[in-house]
Write an enzyme that holds these catalytic residues in place. Structure first.
Site, mmCIF file in Angstrom:
data_model
loop_
_atom_site.group_PDB
_atom_site.id
_atom_site.type_symbol
_atom_site.label_atom_id
_atom_site.label_comp_id
_atom_site.label_asym_id
_atom_site.label_seq_id
_atom_site.Cartn_x
_atom_site.Cartn_y
_atom_site.Cartn_z
ATOM 1 C CE1 TYR A 20 -4.317 0.756 -0.434
ATOM 2 C CE2 TYR A 20 -3.849 2.486 1.156
ATOM 3 C CZ TYR A 20 -4.678 1.928 0.198
ATOM 4 O OH TYR A 20 -5.865 2.547 -0.131
ATOM 5 C CG HIS A 49 6.271 2.722 1.170
ATOM 6 N ND1 HIS A 49 4.927 2.933 1.293
ATOM 7 C CD2 HIS A 49 6.620 1.919 2.201
ATOM 8 C CE1 HIS A 49 4.457 2.291 2.354
ATOM 9 N NE2 HIS A 49 5.462 1.664 2.926
#
Ligand code: PAF
Length: 307
Positions: A32, A37
Site C-alpha cells: 500500500y 516508501h
C-alpha cells in the site's frame, strides 16, 4: 521489474547480482505504497546498483486484536508504482513458505523493544525482527533502508544487525510528511475526513515540544508535557504514550544532554498512529513538514484512493 515469489529464486537472483559485483539495496515494506516508501527506494537506489522491494503483510507482527485482516492491500497499484521508479526486483514471499506448518523460530531483541510501542504491542517487535531476518537471508542485501517514523523499529533492527553480525548496512530515511505535517503511513487510509483533520495534532504536538527545546528547555518531563498537553486537547484523539527517550537506548531521560526523541503514539478515532521528533543538543533544526522528493510517475498509479 522481476517479480519473485520463492525464497530460493530470490536467493539465486541475489547471488547472480553479487556475482556480477552489483550492490543490492533493499526496501522491505508491507505494501500500500505511498511517497514515504518512494523516498526509501530513492535512497536505496543512491547507495546500490540493484534495488529490491519486498511486499509482505507479516502476520507475526500483528497482535490478536489488531488490523492484520483489514490492513490495506493494493498489489496492482504497488506494482505499477514500483515499475515507475525502476525497481529491479519485487519480492512477494508467500506466507505458507515463510511460515510453514511447524515454524517455531523467532528472533527477539530484548531491552529496546520493551518500552514505547512494546508496552501495548508486546509481540510486535519479535514479529518484525523475525521477518526482517528472514527477508535479509532471502534478499542478501548490502544495504537496507528503514524510515525514521518507525523509530523504535529502526533502533531494534540496528541492534539485531549488530548482535547477529548481519553484513547489512542499515540506512535511516527521513520522515516524509503531508503538507500539514502528518507523517505518511499506510494506516492514514483508515482515517475519516474528520479524523484526518484531527490527526494533524500529532505533528503540532511534536513541533511545540521541539520549539520549547529550541528555546532552551532541557527537562524531559516539561518537554513531554508540552506535547502531551497539546495532544490531549486535540479532537477525536486519545494518547497511548508520549515519552522523551534516549535516541540510542530508548531509555527514558530526565534531561536532554545527548540526542533524544519525543515519541508519540495516539489513537485518532480507532486508528493508532505513531510519530517522533529528534531533539539534538548539537543542532536544533526545525522538523520539516515536507521532504522535497521527486514524485515522478509514482502517483499516477492511484487505484483505490491510495496516495
Ligand atoms: O515497517 C514496515 O513496513 C514493516 O514493519 C517491515 C519492516 C516491512 C517488516 O514487516
Amino acid at each position: 521489474m522481476q517479480v519473485i515469489e520463492s525464497v530460493l529464486e530470490m536467493q539465486r537472483w541475489a547471488d547472480q547480482q553479487r556475482g556480477h559485483g552489483r550492490r543490492i539495496g533493499f526496501v522491505p515494506t508491507m505494501g500500500y505504497l505511498h511517497r514515504g516508501h518512494l523516498s526509501l527506494v530513492e535512497i536505496a537506489r543512491s547507495r546500490a546498483d540493484s534495488v529490491v522491494v519486498s511486499i509482505f503483510v507479516n502476520p507475526l507482527q500483528f497482535g490478536a486484536n489488531e488490523d492484520f485482516q483489514r490492513y490495506p492491500r493494493d498489489l496492482e497499484g504497488d506494482r505499477c508504482k514500483l515499475e515507475s521508479v525502476a525497481v529491479d526486483a519485487l519480492f512477494l514471499p508467500r506466507s505458507d513458505e515463510f511460515y510453514p506448518p511447524g515454524f517455531q523460530t523467532q528472533v527477539e531483541v530484548e531491552r529496546v523493544t520493551r518500552g514505547l510501542c512494546g508496552v501495548s504491542r508486546p509481540t510486535h517487535f519479535r514479529g518484525v525482527t523475525t521477518v526482517v531476518a528472514k527477508l535479509f537471508l532471502a534478499v542478501k542485501p548490502h544495504v537496507a533502508v528503514f524510515g525514521l517514523k518507525d523509530f523504535q523499529q529502526l533502533v531494534t533492527i540496528r541492534r539485531m544487525v549488530r548482535d547477529l553480525n548481519f553484513d547489512v548496512e542499515i540506512v535511516p530515511a527521513p520522515i516524509v510528511r503531508e503538507p500539514d505535517g502528518l507523517a505518511m503511513s499506510s494506516r492514514n487510509a483508515y482515517l475519516s475526513p474528520e479524523e484526518r483533520h484531527a490527526a494533524r495534532g500529532i505533528f503540532e504536538a511534536l513541533t511545540r515540544a521541539h520549539a520549547a527545546f529550541a528555546a532552551g528547555e532541557r527537562a524531559a518531563q516539561r518537554l513531554r508535557d508540552v506535547a502531551a498537553d497539546h495532544l490531549s486537547a486535540a479532537p477525536l484523539t486519545r494518547i497511548d504514550y508520549v515519552e522523551v527517550v534516549d535516541a540510542e537506548t530508548l531509555e527514558p531521560v530526565q534531561t536532554v544532554e545527548r540526542p533524544a526523541v519525543v515519541a508519540v503514539a495516539a489513537f485518532v478515532g480507532s486508528t493508532r498512529l505513531i510519530d517522533n521528533c529528534l531533539l539534538d543538543p548539537a543542532g536544533v533544526a526545525q522538523p520539516a513538514t515536507q521532504q522535497p522528493i521527486a514524485v515522478s510517475h509514482f502517483e499516477q498509479c492511484v487505484t483505490e484512493g491510495n496516495g
